[in-house]
Design an enzyme around this catalytic site. Structure first.
Site, PDB file in Angstrom:
ATOM      1  N   ILE A 215       0.871  -1.173   0.000  1.00  0.00           N
ATOM      2  CA  ILE A 215       0.000   0.000   0.000  1.00  0.00           C
ATOM      3  C   ILE A 215       0.913   1.229   0.000  1.00  0.00           C
ATOM      4  O   ILE A 215       1.414   1.631   1.048  1.00  0.00           O
ATOM      5  CB  ILE A 215      -0.933   0.018   1.233  1.00  0.00           C
ATOM      6  CG1 ILE A 215      -1.742  -1.281   1.317  1.00  0.00           C
ATOM      7  CG2 ILE A 215      -1.857   1.230   1.189  1.00  0.00           C
ATOM      8  CD1 ILE A 215      -2.458  -1.477   2.641  1.00  0.00           C
ATOM      9  N   PRO A 216       1.151   1.825  -1.165  1.00  0.00           N
ATOM     10  CA  PRO A 216       2.133   2.909  -1.274  1.00  0.00           C
ATOM     11  C   PRO A 216       1.623   4.256  -0.760  1.00  0.00           C
ATOM     12  O   PRO A 216       1.422   5.200  -1.524  1.00  0.00           O
ATOM     13  CB  PRO A 216       2.426   2.949  -2.775  1.00  0.00           C
ATOM     14  CG  PRO A 216       1.120   2.550  -3.398  1.00  0.00           C
ATOM     15  CD  PRO A 216       0.554   1.501  -2.460  1.00  0.00           C
ATOM     16  N   CYS A 217       1.452   4.354   0.549  1.00  0.00           N
ATOM     17  CA  CYS A 217       0.873   5.567   1.118  1.00  0.00           C
ATOM     18  C   CYS A 217       1.763   6.790   0.926  1.00  0.00           C
ATOM     19  O   CYS A 217       1.279   7.914   0.995  1.00  0.00           O
ATOM     20  CB  CYS A 217       0.523   5.364   2.579  1.00  0.00           C
ATOM     21  SG  CYS A 217       1.906   5.038   3.644  1.00  0.00           S
ATOM     22  N   TYR A 218       3.027   6.577   0.634  1.00  0.00           N
ATOM     23  CA  TYR A 218       3.910   7.718   0.396  1.00  0.00           C
ATOM     24  C   TYR A 218       3.510   8.484  -0.870  1.00  0.00           C
ATOM     25  O   TYR A 218       3.937   9.623  -1.068  1.00  0.00           O
ATOM     26  CB  TYR A 218       5.372   7.271   0.309  1.00  0.00           C
ATOM     27  CG  TYR A 218       5.700   6.410  -0.891  1.00  0.00           C
ATOM     28  CD1 TYR A 218       6.123   6.992  -2.077  1.00  0.00           C
ATOM     29  CD2 TYR A 218       5.579   5.026  -0.838  1.00  0.00           C
ATOM     30  CE1 TYR A 218       6.413   6.211  -3.191  1.00  0.00           C
ATOM     31  CE2 TYR A 218       5.874   4.233  -1.943  1.00  0.00           C
ATOM     32  CZ  TYR A 218       6.289   4.846  -3.112  1.00  0.00           C
ATOM     33  OH  TYR A 218       6.577   4.067  -4.209  1.00  0.00           O
ATOM     34  N   ARG A 219       2.675   7.910  -1.703  1.00  0.00           N
ATOM     35  CA  ARG A 219       2.211   8.571  -2.927  1.00  0.00           C
ATOM     36  C   ARG A 219       1.032   9.510  -2.682  1.00  0.00           C
ATOM     37  O   ARG A 219       0.495  10.090  -3.610  1.00  0.00           O
ATOM     38  CB  ARG A 219       1.832   7.533  -3.979  1.00  0.00           C
ATOM     39  CG  ARG A 219       3.034   6.755  -4.484  1.00  0.00           C
ATOM     40  CD  ARG A 219       2.678   5.762  -5.556  1.00  0.00           C
ATOM     41  NE  ARG A 219       3.865   5.046  -5.988  1.00  0.00           N
ATOM     42  CZ  ARG A 219       3.883   3.786  -6.394  1.00  0.00           C
ATOM     43  NH1 ARG A 219       2.752   3.106  -6.467  1.00  0.00           N
ATOM     44  NH2 ARG A 219       5.013   3.211  -6.741  1.00  0.00           N
TER      45      ARG A 219
END
Length: 102
Positions: A51-55
């Site tokens: 889950i690429p929450c940094y995006r």
């Protein structure tokens, strides 16, 4: 599906080289008023690799000073690895990098 699961489902779809805003994720997850909930969900991200929450950035393209995985510098590093460039003021150009949500 829980609210957090809906949010994670949307965030998983953000492609490499693109970002989304908290409000955009909230709307795509089902409720445009969930912007703060998106923040809570991303802070509790159970699967940072999947889950690429940094995006996810704020509505101005700004990074989160409370980024859950090492602070603002780590978020910037991960976005740069994705090919995202930053303006001189440290924000992401949303005209260039904002995901269209499809």
């Amino acid at each position: 599906m829980t609210t957090f699961e809906k949010i994670y489902d949307v965030v998983r779809k953000i492609p490499r080289g693109k970002v989304a805003t908290y409000g955009q994720i909230a709307a795509l997850a089902g409720n445009p008023k969930w912007s703060r909930v998106v923040g809570y969900a991303l802070h509790a991200n159970p699967d940072p690799d999947g889950i690429p929450c940094y995006r996810v950035v704020n509505r101005f393209g700004g990074l989160s000073s409370a980024f859950a995985f090492g602070g603002i510098n780590e978020q910037e590093r991960l976005l740069r690895e994705d090919g995202i460039e930053f303006r001189s003021n440290g924000t992401v150009d949303l005209n260039k990098y904002l995901w269209n949500g499809l």
